[in-house]
Every structure is written in structure tokens, then in C-alpha cells.
Write an enzyme that holds these catalytic residues in place. Structure first.
Site, PDB file in Angstrom:
ATOM      1  N   ASP A  31      20.796  50.810  62.892  1.00 44.27           N
ATOM      2  CA  ASP A  31      21.568  51.635  62.514  1.00 44.27           C
ATOM      3  C   ASP A  31      21.826  52.961  63.514  1.00 44.27           C
ATOM      4  O   ASP A  31      22.224  53.957  63.345  1.00 44.27           O
ATOM      5  CB  ASP A  31      20.724  52.386  60.936  1.00 44.27           C
ATOM      6  CG  ASP A  31      21.637  51.144  60.601  1.00 44.27           C
ATOM      7  OD1 ASP A  31      22.366  49.531  60.955  1.00 44.27           O
ATOM      8  OD2 ASP A  31      21.320  50.441  59.099  1.00 44.27           O
ATOM      9  N   GLU A 110      41.868  27.852  50.011  1.00 48.24           N
ATOM     10  CA  GLU A 110      41.204  29.049  50.167  1.00 48.24           C
ATOM     11  C   GLU A 110      40.987  29.512  48.889  1.00 48.24           C
ATOM     12  O   GLU A 110      41.651  29.577  47.612  1.00 48.24           O
ATOM     13  CB  GLU A 110      42.112  29.747  50.920  1.00 48.24           C
ATOM     14  CG  GLU A 110      42.169  29.662  52.356  1.00 48.24           C
ATOM     15  CD  GLU A 110      43.643  29.922  52.540  1.00 48.24           C
ATOM     16  OE1 GLU A 110      43.532  31.100  52.901  1.00 48.24           O
ATOM     17  OE2 GLU A 110      45.220  29.821  52.749  1.00 48.24           O
ATOM     18  N   LYS A 112      40.142  32.382  46.215  1.00 50.29           N
ATOM     19  CA  LYS A 112      41.045  33.395  45.715  1.00 50.29           C
ATOM     20  C   LYS A 112      39.924  34.489  45.196  1.00 50.29           C
ATOM     21  O   LYS A 112      40.300  34.793  43.672  1.00 50.29           O
ATOM     22  CB  LYS A 112      42.915  33.002  44.310  1.00 50.29           C
ATOM     23  CG  LYS A 112      43.776  34.611  44.602  1.00 50.29           C
ATOM     24  CD  LYS A 112      44.162  33.760  42.809  1.00 50.29           C
ATOM     25  CE  LYS A 112      44.956  34.556  42.736  1.00 50.29           C
ATOM     26  NZ  LYS A 112      44.423  36.033  42.268  1.00 50.29           N
ATOM     27  N   ASP A 114      39.204  38.726  43.804  1.00 52.44           N
ATOM     28  CA  ASP A 114      39.397  40.001  43.035  1.00 52.44           C
ATOM     29  C   ASP A 114      39.880  40.846  43.690  1.00 52.44           C
ATOM     30  O   ASP A 114      38.343  40.601  43.330  1.00 52.44           O
ATOM     31  CB  ASP A 114      39.582  39.107  41.839  1.00 52.44           C
ATOM     32  CG  ASP A 114      40.259  39.746  41.004  1.00 52.44           C
ATOM     33  OD1 ASP A 114      41.575  39.717  40.440  1.00 52.44           O
ATOM     34  OD2 ASP A 114      39.632  39.383  39.275  1.00 52.44           O
ATOM     35  N   TYR A 221      43.833  36.435  54.960  1.00 53.44           N
ATOM     36  CA  TYR A 221      43.875  35.242  55.071  1.00 53.44           C
ATOM     37  C   TYR A 221      45.904  34.824  55.641  1.00 53.44           C
ATOM     38  O   TYR A 221      45.653  34.298  55.132  1.00 53.44           O
ATOM     39  CB  TYR A 221      43.670  34.626  53.796  1.00 53.44           C
ATOM     40  CG  TYR A 221      44.633  35.457  52.455  1.00 53.44           C
ATOM     41  CD1 TYR A 221      45.614  35.464  52.169  1.00 53.44           C
ATOM     42  CD2 TYR A 221      43.439  36.280  51.589  1.00 53.44           C
ATOM     43  CE1 TYR A 221      46.608  36.713  51.269  1.00 53.44           C
ATOM     44  CE2 TYR A 221      44.544  37.413  50.514  1.00 53.44           C
ATOM     45  CZ  TYR A 221      45.596  37.325  50.410  1.00 53.44           C
ATOM     46  OH  TYR A 221      46.279  38.238  49.422  1.00 53.44           O
ATOM     47  N   LYS A 284      48.160  26.254  49.965  1.00 49.26           N
ATOM     48  CA  LYS A 284      48.658  25.867  50.668  1.00 49.26           C
ATOM     49  C   LYS A 284      49.137  24.693  51.395  1.00 49.26           C
ATOM     50  O   LYS A 284      48.626  24.288  51.883  1.00 49.26           O
ATOM     51  CB  LYS A 284      48.752  27.277  51.554  1.00 49.26           C
ATOM     52  CG  LYS A 284      48.346  28.606  51.127  1.00 49.26           C
ATOM     53  CD  LYS A 284      47.722  29.868  51.819  1.00 49.26           C
ATOM     54  CE  LYS A 284      48.049  30.990  51.258  1.00 49.26           C
ATOM     55  NZ  LYS A 284      46.795  31.402  52.691  1.00 49.26           N
ATOM     56  N   LYS A 308      44.067  28.525  38.349  1.00 47.50           N
ATOM     57  CA  LYS A 308      43.002  29.498  38.168  1.00 47.50           C
ATOM     58  C   LYS A 308      42.374  28.723  37.309  1.00 47.50           C
ATOM     59  O   LYS A 308      41.897  27.653  36.621  1.00 47.50           O
ATOM     60  CB  LYS A 308      43.605  29.921  37.260  1.00 47.50           C
ATOM     61  CG  LYS A 308      44.904  31.253  37.761  1.00 47.50           C
ATOM     62  CD  LYS A 308      44.289  32.733  38.549  1.00 47.50           C
ATOM     63  CE  LYS A 308      44.937  33.582  38.807  1.00 47.50           C
ATOM     64  NZ  LYS A 308      45.165  34.922  37.362  1.00 47.50           N
ATOM     65  N   CYS A 402      62.100  47.351  10.918  1.00 48.84           N
ATOM     66  CA  CYS A 402      61.727  47.689  12.147  1.00 48.84           C
ATOM     67  C   CYS A 402      60.780  48.955  12.202  1.00 48.84           C
ATOM     68  O   CYS A 402      60.955  50.071  10.740  1.00 48.84           O
ATOM     69  CB  CYS A 402      62.485  48.526  12.966  1.00 48.84           C
ATOM     70  SG  CYS A 402      61.921  48.871  14.532  1.00 48.84           S
ATOM     71  N   CYS A 405      62.691  52.551  13.300  1.00 50.94           N
ATOM     72  CA  CYS A 405      63.718  53.340  12.445  1.00 50.94           C
ATOM     73  C   CYS A 405      63.638  52.582  11.062  1.00 50.94           C
ATOM     74  O   CYS A 405      64.962  53.385  10.447  1.00 50.94           O
ATOM     75  CB  CYS A 405      65.046  53.579  14.188  1.00 50.94           C
ATOM     76  SG  CYS A 405      65.119  51.186  13.680  1.00 50.94           S
ATOM     77  N   CYS A 420      65.122  43.859  16.817  1.00 50.66           N
ATOM     78  CA  CYS A 420      66.073  44.827  16.010  1.00 50.66           C
ATOM     79  C   CYS A 420      67.106  45.156  16.033  1.00 50.66           C
ATOM     80  O   CYS A 420      67.721  45.710  17.895  1.00 50.66           O
ATOM     81  CB  CYS A 420      64.788  46.944  16.121  1.00 50.66           C
ATOM     82  SG  CYS A 420      66.094  48.445  15.369  1.00 50.66           S
ATOM     83  N   CYS A 426      67.544  53.681  17.677  1.00 52.08           N
ATOM     84  CA  CYS A 426      65.706  53.297  17.516  1.00 52.08           C
ATOM     85  C   CYS A 426      65.177  53.736  19.187  1.00 52.08           C
ATOM     86  O   CYS A 426      65.148  53.600  20.357  1.00 52.08           O
ATOM     87  CB  CYS A 426      65.846  51.684  17.484  1.00 52.08           C
ATOM     88  SG  CYS A 426      64.235  51.554  17.406  1.00 52.08           S
TER      89      CYS A 426
END
Length: 664
Positions: A31, A110, A112, A114, A221, A284, A308, A402, A405, A420, A426
Site C-alpha cells: 500500500d 448467476e 442476484k 442486492d 454481469y 438466463k 428469489k 371514503c 371525502c 371512491c 376527492c
């Protein structure tokens, strides 16, 4: 070696060290040495501004301040993905695509990730711009901020296409996120809620130096563009790695849905050992030609599916039920919950959908309820813990009037929701319709947001969207948080919206059931608002993809005298209420009532251009062959089973050249 060559060599050396450290995770320099070389380059660039390079490694430290993020239209649309939650969903998807393409289908699996979606554009090997997903059609340019992310190559390695987009996800690894929160707690600040929202928020920070302090990463990707010389998705991932992008190694080729499920099951457990947040698997079709054959729906590619992982669930107390009024008058019951942590966020509210759902679950105030995030986005109540129900519990009585209103609610036959009917009286409906009118996919009025619309209505300055065009800078300036410049931008933004094309104006009007796709169909068929207003229900239903429910809604909208007056006001202000002469000049009815299937690889024009030519000349494009198909435009590598089906049904095959002669 002259100074220019020395600077270039130093830049290339630093780029290579950066790639080894942040992409390969295999540093070849300390570094301290890296920082020394970077400082040397900074000093040289300061002394020799004539050798400036927009993609120099020194620019990764940030420092550029962006006050307003420009809106950029995506050259290639960023689609969302359809979701699946079970083996049955995946099998149904496979059955659909097998009807549409020939030959064996392989799948790329692949993870997914987030985070925040991003599109990077490269030209001649250099990063040209970075744009957020936005609404898929257009997003915000955040190039200065993206340049600070070390895993984004500013200059590509090896060979690369002249110009292309690459899509990916900006993520914040758990380790970096936890460190950021420790630092915030140390100085007495509130910790960030979760990595995804923090990554997304980072992209819109005005000072890129602040973004540079955050340990963001970019996982890529999907390469998108023309004439890329890539045949499969797996090949494109490998090509991206060779160009210097950080591409996750988890991707796997599967020959069947059973193999896809093996991948899903493995990662459903193993994902907890990953350094990033994941919420599923993206499957895919691997072959890019098959992808092209499958094409897209209005919202998503047919060739991809997001599987999912099972949503996280928690239990909490239901404190009360409130009712919201939408722009169409639809009533949505909302559960107000005892705050609870769920999938990295604090959940206080959840949708109860409609009265049938409340009755089905027998949800009552005071109940202990189970909550999960539907698709891990919108919280919903899925069940009640009856063992904890209070003894004095009373069944929920759905409201009859409603909440805004006090108009008696209506529920039409076959409808799930109550409505409504007070269309013009409204307030939430009035505000909601104007907010829809100004939204990005509709009139996209710059300088005007949803909160300002509510203030304008409350102040009595506007009662419908046509009133927007009467506003003056002087009327707007007294509003809360409205300075002279912002008032000027608002009025100018409204004036500029008169150039928005007719199909988007039609969508902006907020006719019930007339979404983006339906608005395009109606605009294309009728060409003007007047022609649509005169159409009978029978005529409307004969338009492609227009059903009885949509037709009834269109008829009802134009039967209202108030709506007609609003449209006349829009006309007087110059809003586009018909297809432009320029667009009409490129359209004919040569292919009217004819249905085409496009299959294979083409030489003169791309598949997308072929489909556009069909539609511009009055024809319809279908994804599958049937007895109703008029012609198949057959290119090279058209599948044998499609040919066989065409012969069996007597559907004529025409070449690309023959088709172009038909429309020339």
C-alpha cells in the site's frame, strides 16, 4: 523517456496494480509503494495540465462536486426481471420458452446481488459515462462518483468492442458496511440501515470525494451493444473478465431446470458465507441468438428469470388499519404495525391489499401477525397467530365511505378493490392524477415533484393537470422551499413538456387500465386523441391487445364533460394530442392485418429493426407460429422445428430481402 511517456507509463502501472488488488484480490505491491507512486503521478499531472486524462488513476480519490445529476436516456433499455419462487414457476417458464425456440436450451445461473443497478458505457476502451437504472428507459448520470470505485476499470485491458454498455450492481460488502457503522457510532451518528440502501444512496452524493471514502464495489454481469462478436452469456462473462471487469465467479452453466435447482439449493445455504448481500439467482438462456428470438415483454426479457430465495418472516403486533386513496380512487387498506426488523430494514406498515384479503386471513387489530417482504421489497401480512389473539377481539369491518371525502364507496362486479367515485372532488385522487401526469414515464416535468404538486393543490393554484400550464413564477414562489430559481425551473419544465410525444401524453392522462403499453397501442392505431374519443367500444376491442375492460374505461373517460374540457385546455397550451407528422411520415398501412414471426440471424438489418419496420407499416409481430401467422421472416440459422411447423400450417417463409421489398 519524455515526461508525457513517463506519465502514461505510471498511469498504466497504477491501473495494473489497482486491477490486481481490487479485481483479482492479489496485490503485487505494498500500500505504501502504491500511495507513493500515486502521489508522484498527482504531482506530475499538476505540473503538466496539458497531459490531462479524464480516466487517470488519480481521479479515483474524487473531488468533483455534482449539483444536479443529468438525466440520460439508455441507448439499450434496462429491463426488470420476472420473479419465480418455486420449481413449478421455473418449469412453467421453461415450457413457455421451449415453444418459442428450437434446439437444446442451456442456462446460465448467476447470483442476484442486492445493490444499486448501474450501466457503464465504454468507447474505445475508456469509461465514457455511468448511468443509474432509473425507470429503465432513462437514469441519472453519476460518472464522477462511479470513477471513485476501484473495481470499475477506467481503461480496459486486451481487446474490446469499439462501443458497448455493461450492466452490473454497485454493492457494499458487509465488512466495509460494518466498519462504516462502527465509525458512525463512534461519533454519535445513527448507523446506516442496510448495505443495499447505503450503496444506492452513495451514488447520488454530490461530492465524489465522499463517495471515494466508501468501500463500494461494482460486480458486472451483462454486456449489451451491437456487433459484439459474443455468442453466449457465459462467453460474455469471460470476455468481461478479460477486459478487466470484476465478474463474480459463481456463474455456472446448466443443461436442465433440475441442474438450475441444484445451483439454487446450494447457494440458498452457501450465500450466507458471501461477502455481499444476495437475494436470489438469475437464470438466463445461455445462447444469445436464442435470447434474441425470445425477445421481451413490455417489462422484462422472456429469456431470463429471477429465482428469489425464500423471504424472511417475522411476527409483530397489528396496531391499527388505515385506508389510502389512490389516483384512480382505489382504496388500499394498510396495516400499521409495531415496528420490527425485517431483511435489514425497520418495517412499520404492510399492505393488506383489499377487503377479501382481510376476510380470508381474518386479520384483526391487536392480532400478532406474520410479516414477510413480498419479493423482498413490499412487506405483506401472510398469516395470523391465533394462539395470541385477545379475548375481546372483534372482526374487522371494512370502511363504507371514503376516508378523505366521505363519499360512499363502490365495488364493481369482478373488482377486488373498493373505489371512491368522487373523481373530481376527492383530493388524493386529484393530487395522484397530477403526480402521475408529471412522472418520468409520462410527461417527465423537470423541476416539479410530488410534494410540490400537493402544495399547489392545497394552495388552490391547480385543480387538474391542465392547470399546470397556467402557473406563473410569481404564483409559485410563495410555496414552501421555493426560491426564485426553482420557481423558474418549474415553470420552464412545464412549458417544455408540450414537446412530449402523444403516446406518453395519452399514458399521462391517467385513464384507468391504460398503462404505457396500451397507450402506445392506442396512439399507434388511432393517431390522435380525437379519433380515440370518437371510437366505439366494439372498435376499441378490435385493436390489438385491447380488451373489454380497457375499452369500457376509455369510453367512460371520454364520456366525462370535465375530462373533455381538460383535454381542450391541454390542446390550447400546445400539448401533443396527435402523432407528429414526422413520425407519421415513417408509417404506412402496407402490412395491416398481417402477423409476422421473425426467426434466425439477419444481415442487412437487425432483428429489432425488422420488428420496428413491421409495426411501422401496420403489421403485428408475434413470438410464436400459429395458423393466424401471415409470414415468417426467415434468417440464417432458423430452427428446423419452426420450419416444420410453418410447413405443416402452410405459413409462407420469406427472406430478409423479400420482406424489405414488401415495405420499400
Amino acid at each position: 523517456m519524455n515526461t508525457k511517456e513517463y506519465i502514461e507509463n505510471l498511469r498504466n502501472e497504477l491501473r495494473e496494480h489497482n486491477y490486481n488488488y481490487y479485481v483479482l484480490d492479489n496485490p503485487t505491491i505494498s500500500d505504501f509503494d502504491f500511495d507513493s507512486k500515486l502521489k508522484e503521478l498527482q504531482d506530475l499531472e499538476a505540473k503538466h495540465p496539458e497531459f490531462y486524462d479524464a480516466n487517470s488513476p488519480t481521479l479515483r480519490v474524487g473531488g468533483e462536486v455534482t449539483k444536479n445529476f443529468n438525466t440520460v436516456v439508455h441507448e439499450h433499455r434496462m429491463y426488470s426481471l420476472d420473479n419465480s419462487y418455486s420449481l413449478e414457476d421455473l418449469q412453467d417458464w421453461e415450457a413457455r420458452i421451449k415453444k418459442m425456440v428450437d434446439g437444446q436450451i442451456q442456462y446460465t445461473c448467476e447470483l442476484k446481488y442486492d445493490g444499486a443497478s448501474i450501466s457503464l458505457t465504454y468507447e474505445n476502451g475508456s469509461l465514457l459515462r455511468a448511468v443509474t437504472r432509473g425507470d429503465g428507459m432513462q437514469g441519472d448520470e453519476v460518472t464522477a462518483n462511479i470513477k471513485t470505485i476501484k473495481s470499475v476499470p477506467l481503461q480496459l485491458k486486451g481487446s474490446y468492442p469499439a462501443k458497448f454498455d455493461i450492466r452490473g450492481e454497485i454493492v457494499l460488502p458487509f465488512e466495509g458496511f460494518n466498519k462504516m457503522n462502527e465509525e458512525r457510532i463512534d461519533i454519535g451518528e445513527e448507523p446506516y440501515r442496510n448495505p443495499r440502501n447505503t450503496a444506492s444512496g452513495s451514488l447520488k452524493l454530490q461530492d465524489s470525494a465522499e463517495v471515494a471514502k466508501r468501500p463500494l464495489e461494482c460486480l458486472l454481469y451483462n454486456i449489451t451493444g451491437d456487433n459484439l462478436g459474443i455468442a453466449t452469456q457465459m462467453e460474455s462473462l469471460e470476455k468481461a473478465r478479460q477486459m478487466g471487469f470484476k465478474v463474480p465467479e459463481a456463474a455456472k452453466l446448466a443443461n436442465s431446470i433440475d441442474e438450475v435447482l441444484e445451483f439454487v439449493n446450494y447457494w440458498d445455504t452457501e450465500r450466507h458465507n458471501l461477502p455481499y448481500e444476495t437475494d436470489g439467482v438469475v437464470v438466463k438462456v445461455n445462447d444469445l441468438q436464442q435470447q434474441e428470438e425470445l425477445g421481451y415483454t413490455a417489462k422484462a426479457p422472456r429469456w431470463a428469470m429471477a429465482y428469489k430465495f425464500k423471504a424472511e418472516q417475522v411476527s409483530t403486533r397489528l396496531n391499527s388499519i388505515s385506508y389510502q386513496v389512490g389516483r384512480t380512487g382505489a382504496i388500499t387498506p394498510v396495516a400499521n404495525l409495531e415496528p420490527v426488523e425485517l431483511a435489514g430494514t425497520t418495517v412499520k406498515r404492510a399492505s393488506l391489499h383489499n377487503s377479501d384479503q382481510i376476510e380470508k386471513l381474518d386479520v384483526r387489530v391487536g392480532d400478532e401477525v406474520y410479516v414477510e417482504k413480498g419479493g423482498e421489497i413490499i412487506p405483506k401480512i401472510i398469516a395470523v397467530d391465533l394462539t395470541k389473539r385477545p379475548e375481546n377481539s372483534q372482526p374487522t369491518q371494512y370502511i363504507t365511505h371514503c376516508p378523505e371525502c366521505n363519499t360512499p364507496l363502490e365495488r364493481l362486479e369482478g373488482e377486488a378493490k373498493h373505489f371512491c367515485p368522487n373523481y373530481n372532488g376527492c383530493k388524493p385522487q386529484i393530487v395522484g392524477r397530477i403526480q402521475h401526469y408529471i412522472s418520468r414515464k409520462a410527461m417527465d416535468i423537470e423541476g416539479l415533484g410530488g410534494e410540490t404538486v400537493a402544495l399547489l393543490v392545497s394552495a388552490g393554484l391547480i385543480a387538474n393537470y391542465s392547470d399546470l400550464y397556467t402557473l406563473t413564477k410569481e404564483q409559485v414562489m410563495p410555496l414552501e422551499r421555493m426560491a426564485e430559481k426553482s420557481a423558474e425551473n418549474l415553470v420552464n419544465g412545464i412549458a417544455a413538456s408540450t414537446q412530449i410525444p402523444f403516446e406518453r401524453v395519452l399514458f399521462a392522462l391517467g385513464i384507468r387500465y391504460v398503462g404505457e403499453t396500451v397507450a402506445k397501442k392506442l396512439a399507434k392505431h388511432y393517431k390522435s386523441i380525437d379519433a380515440i374519443a370518437k371510437a366505439t367500444q366494439e372498435e376499441l376491442v378490435n385493436v390489438d391487445e385491447i380488451g373489454v375492460k380497457i375499452a369500457e374505461s376509455v369510453i367512460a373517460f371520454f364520456a366525462s364533460e370535465e375530462n373533455i374540457q381538460t383535454i381542450e385546455k391541454l390542446r390550447s397550451f400546445g400539448v401533443q394530442l396527435e402523432v407528429s407528422a414526422e413520425k407519421l411520415a415513417n408509417q404506412t398501412n402496407k402490412l395491416e392485418n398481417q402477423i409476422f414471426v421473425v426467426s434466425g440471424v439477419f444481415e442487412t438489418v437487425s432483428r429489432t429493426e425488422l420488428k420496428k419496420l413491421i409495426e411501422d407499416n401496420g403489421g403485428k409481430v408475434s413470438s410464436s407460429i400459429s395458423a393466424k401467422t401471415s409470414f415468417i421472416v426467415a434468417g440464417d440459422k432458423m430452427g428446423p422445428s419452426k420450419k416444420a411447423k410453418a410447413e405443416k400450417l402452410g405459413v409462407p417463409l420469406i427472406t430478409e430481402k423479400e420482406f424489405l421489398q414488401m415495405v420499400s
